[in-house]
Design an enzyme around this catalytic site. Structure first.
Site, PDB file in Angstrom:
ATOM      1  N   GLY B  66       0.787  -1.220   0.000  1.00  0.00           N
ATOM      2  CA  GLY B  66       0.000   0.000   0.000  1.00  0.00           C
ATOM      3  C   GLY B  66       0.822   1.274   0.000  1.00  0.00           C
ATOM      4  O   GLY B  66       0.281   2.350  -0.194  1.00  0.00           O
ATOM      5  N   CYS B 275     -27.842  -9.731 -16.357  1.00  0.00           N
ATOM      6  CA  CYS B 275     -27.210  -9.482 -17.655  1.00  0.00           C
ATOM      7  C   CYS B 275     -28.124  -9.974 -18.774  1.00  0.00           C
ATOM      8  O   CYS B 275     -28.604 -11.101 -18.761  1.00  0.00           O
ATOM      9  CB  CYS B 275     -25.852 -10.170 -17.727  1.00  0.00           C
ATOM     10  SG  CYS B 275     -25.109 -10.086 -19.373  1.00  0.00           S
ATOM     11  N   CYS B 278     -26.004 -13.104 -20.630  1.00  0.00           N
ATOM     12  CA  CYS B 278     -25.674 -14.355 -19.958  1.00  0.00           C
ATOM     13  C   CYS B 278     -26.550 -14.603 -18.735  1.00  0.00           C
ATOM     14  O   CYS B 278     -26.477 -15.643 -18.116  1.00  0.00           O
ATOM     15  CB  CYS B 278     -24.199 -14.385 -19.557  1.00  0.00           C
ATOM     16  SG  CYS B 278     -23.815 -13.317 -18.165  1.00  0.00           S
ATOM     17  N   CYS B 300     -23.076  -7.557 -18.698  1.00  0.00           N
ATOM     18  CA  CYS B 300     -21.855  -7.680 -17.902  1.00  0.00           C
ATOM     19  C   CYS B 300     -20.807  -6.699 -18.405  1.00  0.00           C
ATOM     20  O   CYS B 300     -20.614  -6.555 -19.614  1.00  0.00           O
ATOM     21  CB  CYS B 300     -21.271  -9.085 -18.034  1.00  0.00           C
ATOM     22  SG  CYS B 300     -22.205 -10.342 -17.194  1.00  0.00           S
ATOM     23  N   CYS B 306     -18.696 -12.814 -19.417  1.00  0.00           N
ATOM     24  CA  CYS B 306     -20.001 -12.950 -20.058  1.00  0.00           C
ATOM     25  C   CYS B 306     -19.937 -13.980 -21.189  1.00  0.00           C
ATOM     26  O   CYS B 306     -20.794 -14.858 -21.291  1.00  0.00           O
ATOM     27  CB  CYS B 306     -20.431 -11.587 -20.607  1.00  0.00           C
ATOM     28  SG  CYS B 306     -22.163 -11.486 -21.057  1.00  0.00           S
TER      29      CYS B 306
END
Lengths: 270, 357
Positions: B66, B275, B278, B300, B306
């Protein structure tokens, strides 16, 4: 200069003074900021530093508040569990923690002490969040409470301080500092930028809060009336040195040093 | 990233002279790529000294999760804001055996993704893929793939502004000091402001996180939907900010916590829709305007996820696929679009365009 005995006995804690300033000197190259200033400050005591412009008042305040390392001398603060410690020997992390929990600093210009573009509530709540409070509802309650205590309208809690008047900004700045229950406040000309009626209300508020919270304070001012109203004790500075010190009324009613006499006589009698 | 020694081999080849690679290169490097590539360019475009410098920064970043490590960012053959940081990180870690996937807003075939993929194909000759599972390095802008990442994979983020405290504290010296002293109360001031003004935490992307309980980090403008995927992820996550000249990292299996309040806990976005193609209910959906009459559909954002799902459904030939095709027929504009992801590069849910990298 002033001795510990000058302060009212009911304010002195069993552990001695809250703050001990010992022969503090701050030089800027050849020039003198302040020279050889010493005093003790006790719990609940308000000390005013007065003097003309350029006399080193703000330099001294910055030295004491950990913002500018003195060239010589020490500033000792009575930490809650350790007693008197030289603040310039603390780690930077501890000094900053101290400055945002046990101390407060009120700037002359509220814009220096506020985050001007975040809401009033966030300004007051910032210190709480900085010390780890993570409960929004609680932070908000505390914030509203402090806004009430400094006589701000709580319906403006979500307004930006930029939309506040000067007096309101100054009161917000005070609330922001008091929210962590500091023991010591530094104030640099807290009322200088306000008009007279607002000054009077703010002084009244400050005096009430200081006695109610048992707050010790160091107030820098060029206005002897402010010192008279707020301070138990008074230091008069000239050219970086303390020329006279003592109880406020004593100094103002019976000035000994020629410069103090000049200062007192130059004030219009109110 | 599997290849410091491979990279070294390649260095040898190129440092020697301009002759084509000899035995040192691996097959994939000598394959299709080589002929089209190395003309006058070093492997992965950057010179070896620069790559070493960047690798040193990456190593430091991995060692201090970080923490933003400064590095000497180079001019790249594309403008700042297009992913120069991510490209430099990828260039520093890529080896001839790597398989590269590049996504932009989850999609493999948007301009940014296509160009960066082509750039590395041309300068390294490595194999590229659109399959998340097959890639060893995935460079991304604005999304983390839906398919869970595995050990050994590296996710490279393009970062526009690395400093999480930047809009709150303009001074760089001050923000560095705040990081050093772990003074992060200010970040909660921003979340407080959100709740005060909107009633909830309105930050939806680039949502601040705490890495390994220590450094506050900006996860780049990914939707907060993806934040939980960063936590304890088995893949190495590297972040490159080209303009701001910073690299930071989240090593595998590192704690990543999204900041919040006790009474306003962190939440990810949810959709009422699924979606259109899909039928996924658990992925990040883009809302797409499909006509002038207010018609919309949700698809998606992760094009590979997808299409993999649809491929599975087609093979299975189950009821879901039937239902899905029925759905598609209801909106005639959709059935005619063969490549779904092509339309998915304008997600209205992502108002990050101006600050994007």
């Amino acid at each position: 200069m002033a001795t510990a005995s000058a302060s009212a006995p009911e304010f002195s804690s069993t552990h001695g003074p809250l703050l001990r300033v010992n022969a503090v000197t701050r030089l800027y190259g050849e020039r003198t900021g302040c020279r050889n200033v010493s005093f003790d400050l006790h719990q609940g005591e308000v000390l005013a530093i007065a003097g003309e412009s350029g006399s080193g008042k703000t330099t001294l305040l910055n030295c004491i508040a950990g913002r500018s390392r003195p060239t010589a001398g020490t500033v000792e603060y009575n930490l809650r569990h350790e007693g008197l410690r030289d603040i310039y020997r603390l780690s930077e992390a501890r000094l900053r923690l101290l400055a945002r929990t046990d101390w407060g600093f009120v700037h002359q210009n509220p814009r220096d002490g506020l985050r001007i573009d975040v809401s009033a509530g966030a300004n007051v709540g910032e210190r709480l969040m900085a010390i780890g409070d993570r409960h929004y509802g609680r932070i908000r309650d505390t914030t509203g409470d402090w806004m009430r205590r400094v006589e701000l309208d709580t319906s403006r809690i979500d307004d930006a301080p930029a939309t506040f008047s000067g007096g309101m900004q100054q009161r917000l700045q005070i609330a922001r500092n008091l929210v962590t229950h500091p023991r010591l406040m530094f104030m640099d000309e807290p009322t200088a930028s306000l008009d007279v009626s607002v000054q009077a209300r703010l002084l009244d508020l400050l005096r009430g809060l200081a006695s109610e919270l048992g707050l010790a304070a160091i107030v820098v001012t060029h206005d002897l009336a402010v010192a008279r109203l707020l301070a138990h004790r008074l230091l008069i500075m000239k050219s970086g040195e303390v020329v006279e010190s003592g109880l406020t009324d004593q100094v103002l009613d019976d000035p000994q040093h020629p410069y103090t006499q000049l200062l007192v006589s130059s004030v219009l009698q109110a | 990233m599997n290849s410091p020694d491979h990279a070294a081999q390649v260095v040898g080849v190129h440092a020697g002279d301009s002759a084509p690679a000899t035995a040192a290169g691996t097959t994939s490097f000598q394959g299709t790529g080589m002929a089209a590539t190395a003309q006058g360019y070093n492997f992965a475009y950057l010179d070896e000294q620069t790559k070493r410098m960047i690798r040193r920064a990456i190593l430091k970043a991995v060692a201090i999760p970080g923490y933003q490590v400064p590095f000497g960012s180079r001019e790249m053959p594309l403008p700042y804001g297009w992913g120069t940081g991510g490209i430099q990180v990828t260039a520093a870690i890529i080896g001839p055996n790597d398989v590269l996937k590049v996504i932009d807003q989850g999609s493999d075939d948007t301009t940014n993704a296509v160009n960066i993929r082509r750039f590395f194909a041309a300068t390294t000759g490595v194999a590229t893929t659109e399959r998340t599972t097959q890639a060893s390095i995935i460079q991304t802008r604005h999304r983390i793939p839906e398919t869970p990442l595995a050990e050994g994979q590296v996710l490279v983020y393009q970062v526009p502004i690395p400093e999480p405290l930047r809009w709150l504290e303009p001074s760089e010296t001050e923000t560095r000091r705040m990081h050093a002293l772990e003074e992060y109360g200010l970040m909660h001031v921003k979340l407080y402001e959100d709740i005060a003004h909107y009633g909830h935490i309105a930050t939806t992307y680039d949502y601040p996180v705490r890495v390994n309980g220590r450094y506050l980090m900006r996860p780049s403008p990914i939707p907060k939907f993806d934040n939980p995927k960063m936590d304890m992820n088995p893949a190495l996550q590297l972040f490159g900010a080209g303009r701001e000249k910073r690299i930071y990292a989240v090593p595998p299996y590192t704690r990543v916590e999204s900041l919040d309040f006790e009474d306003h806990p962190f939440e990810i976005q949810t959709w009422d829709e699924c979606c259109e193609f899909c039928g996924s209910k658990g992925s990040f959906l883009d809302e797409i305007v499909i006509d002038d009459a207010g018609g919309r559909m949700f698809v998606c954002s992760d094009s590979d996820y997808c299409s993999q799902r649809r491929a599975g459904q087609a093979n299975g030939g189950d009821a879901v696929a039937a239902q899905q095709s029925q759905q598609s027929q209801q909106s005639p504009n959709v059935t005619g679009v063969p490549g779904v992801p092509g339309v998915s590069d304008r997600p209205p849910a992502q108002p990050a365009e101006t600050a994007s990298s």
